[in-house]
Design a protein around this motif. Structure first.
Motif, PDB file in Angstrom:
ATOM      1  N   LEU A 268      -5.596  -2.113  -6.476  1.00 12.01           N
ATOM      2  CA  LEU A 268      -5.667  -3.510  -5.602  1.00 12.01           C
ATOM      3  C   LEU A 268      -4.203  -3.394  -5.722  1.00 12.01           C
ATOM      4  N   LEU A 269      -2.875  -2.889  -6.182  1.00 17.50           N
ATOM      5  CA  LEU A 269      -1.830  -3.494  -6.296  1.00 17.50           C
ATOM      6  C   LEU A 269      -1.123  -2.455  -4.070  1.00 17.50           C
ATOM      7  N   TYR A 270      -0.837  -2.880  -3.566  1.00 23.78           N
ATOM      8  CA  TYR A 270       0.290  -2.269  -2.145  1.00 23.78           C
ATOM      9  C   TYR A 270      -1.316  -2.010  -1.106  1.00 23.78           C
ATOM     10  N   LYS A 271      -1.909  -2.611  -1.334  1.00 26.62           N
ATOM     11  CA  LYS A 271      -2.552  -3.041  -0.423  1.00 26.62           C
ATOM     12  C   LYS A 271      -2.549  -4.051   1.092  1.00 26.62           C
ATOM     13  N   GLN A 272      -3.295  -3.211   1.553  1.00 24.75           N
ATOM     14  CA  GLN A 272      -2.755  -4.477   3.036  1.00 24.75           C
ATOM     15  C   GLN A 272      -3.806  -5.490   4.060  1.00 24.75           C
ATOM     16  N   VAL A 273      -3.604  -6.728   4.018  1.00 28.96           N
ATOM     17  CA  VAL A 273      -4.413  -7.102   4.192  1.00 28.96           C
ATOM     18  C   VAL A 273      -4.920  -8.030   5.350  1.00 28.96           C
ATOM     19  N   PHE A 274      -4.878  -7.508   6.403  1.00 26.90           N
ATOM     20  CA  PHE A 274      -5.237  -8.237   7.629  1.00 26.90           C
ATOM     21  C   PHE A 274      -6.579  -9.151   7.862  1.00 26.90           C
ATOM     22  N   LEU A 275      -5.858 -10.076   8.008  1.00 23.97           N
ATOM     23  CA  LEU A 275      -7.042 -11.315   9.015  1.00 23.97           C
ATOM     24  C   LEU A 275      -7.102 -10.887  10.738  1.00 23.97           C
TER      25      LEU A 275
ATOM     26  N   ARG B 107      -0.210 -11.497  -3.908  1.00 24.01           N
ATOM     27  CA  ARG B 107       0.116 -10.807  -5.303  1.00 24.01           C
ATOM     28  C   ARG B 107       0.225  -9.937  -5.033  1.00 24.01           C
ATOM     29  N   LEU B 108      -0.632  -8.621  -3.841  1.00 25.36           N
ATOM     30  CA  LEU B 108      -0.789  -7.461  -3.962  1.00 25.36           C
ATOM     31  C   LEU B 108       0.467  -6.906  -3.872  1.00 25.36           C
ATOM     32  N   MET B 109       1.110  -7.087  -3.582  1.00 26.74           N
ATOM     33  CA  MET B 109       2.750  -6.770  -3.173  1.00 26.74           C
ATOM     34  C   MET B 109       3.537  -7.005  -4.588  1.00 26.74           C
TER      35      MET B 109
ATOM     36  N   ALA C 104      -7.657   4.862   6.372  1.00 24.44           N
ATOM     37  CA  ALA C 104      -6.419   4.433   5.412  1.00 24.44           C
ATOM     38  C   ALA C 104      -5.935   4.172   4.344  1.00 24.44           C
ATOM     39  N   LYS C 105      -7.877   3.885   3.977  1.00 22.67           N
ATOM     40  CA  LYS C 105      -7.789   3.269   1.966  1.00 22.67           C
ATOM     41  C   LYS C 105      -6.774   3.353   1.336  1.00 22.67           C
ATOM     42  N   ASN C 106      -5.601   2.383   2.233  1.00 23.66           N
ATOM     43  CA  ASN C 106      -5.312   0.857   2.002  1.00 23.66           C
ATOM     44  C   ASN C 106      -5.242  -0.490   2.616  1.00 23.66           C
ATOM     45  N   VAL C 107      -5.897  -1.183   3.417  1.00 22.32           N
ATOM     46  CA  VAL C 107      -6.352  -1.614   3.596  1.00 22.32           C
ATOM     47  C   VAL C 107      -7.487  -2.577   3.522  1.00 22.32           C
ATOM     48  N   ILE C 108      -7.322  -4.359   3.264  1.00 22.52           N
ATOM     49  CA  ILE C 108      -8.209  -5.191   2.604  1.00 22.52           C
ATOM     50  C   ILE C 108      -8.847  -6.270   4.296  1.00 22.52           C
ATOM     51  N   VAL C 109     -10.169  -6.170   5.042  1.00 24.42           N
ATOM     52  CA  VAL C 109     -10.306  -6.741   6.413  1.00 24.42           C
ATOM     53  C   VAL C 109     -10.877  -8.000   5.972  1.00 24.42           C
ATOM     54  N   CYS C 110     -10.392  -8.840   6.839  1.00 22.30           N
ATOM     55  CA  CYS C 110     -10.854 -10.031   6.517  1.00 22.30           C
ATOM     56  C   CYS C 110     -11.317 -10.539   7.948  1.00 22.30           C
ATOM     57  N   LEU C 111     -12.256 -11.127   8.156  1.00 19.61           N
ATOM     58  CA  LEU C 111     -13.148 -11.989   9.517  1.00 19.61           C
ATOM     59  C   LEU C 111     -12.999 -13.268   9.351  1.00 19.61           C
ATOM     60  N   ASP C 112     -11.743 -13.437   9.666  1.00 21.22           N
ATOM     61  CA  ASP C 112     -11.904 -15.298  10.213  1.00 21.22           C
ATOM     62  C   ASP C 112     -12.655 -16.249  10.415  1.00 21.22           C
ATOM     63  N   GLY C 113     -13.742 -16.895  10.459  1.00 19.58           N
ATOM     64  CA  GLY C 113     -14.285 -17.288  10.804  1.00 19.58           C
ATOM     65  C   GLY C 113     -16.378 -17.110  11.537  1.00 19.58           C
ATOM     66  N   ALA C 114     -16.082 -15.698  10.436  1.00 15.97           N
ATOM     67  CA  ALA C 114     -17.319 -14.662  11.344  1.00 15.97           C
ATOM     68  C   ALA C 114     -18.265 -16.142  10.297  1.00 15.97           C
TER      69      ALA C 114
END
Length: 85
Positions: free
Chosen positions: A38-45, A26-28, A74-84
């Motif tokens: 939030l548009l065009y933010k990158q999601v890093f898992l 959806r961000l894209m 970077a100002k355009n990154v959403i970081v997600c920690l899986d299993g934290a």
């Protein structure tokens, strides 16, 4: 925009990761209705267990700090920690 954090909690297999994939999609899409900020933010898992394994000499705090610092710069990154936990 401010910084914030969200925690998704649930049993293994309930769809938390799928929810993140849907968010990333959806961000894209400008027609998806997400806020413009939030548009065009990158999601890093990131896999928390792999981060622990990758950290040398117990330097997990330094590794995570570096990753989050880079994401913030970077100002355009959403970081997600899986299993934290």
């Amino acid at each position: 925009g401010g910084r914030g954090s969200i925690r998704l909690i649930g049993q293994l297999g309930v769809g938390k990761t799928e929810l993140l994939f849907e968010l990333a999609s959806r961000l894209m899409d400008p027609a998806s209705g997400v806020p413009h900020s939030l548009l065009y933010k990158q999601v890093f898992l990131l896999d928390a267990s792999r981060l622990v394994t990758a950290a040398t000499d117990g330097g997990i705090e330094e590794l995570v700090s570096t990753i989050l610092g880079e994401a913030y710069s970077a100002k355009n990154v959403i970081v997600c920690l899986d299993g934290a936990e």
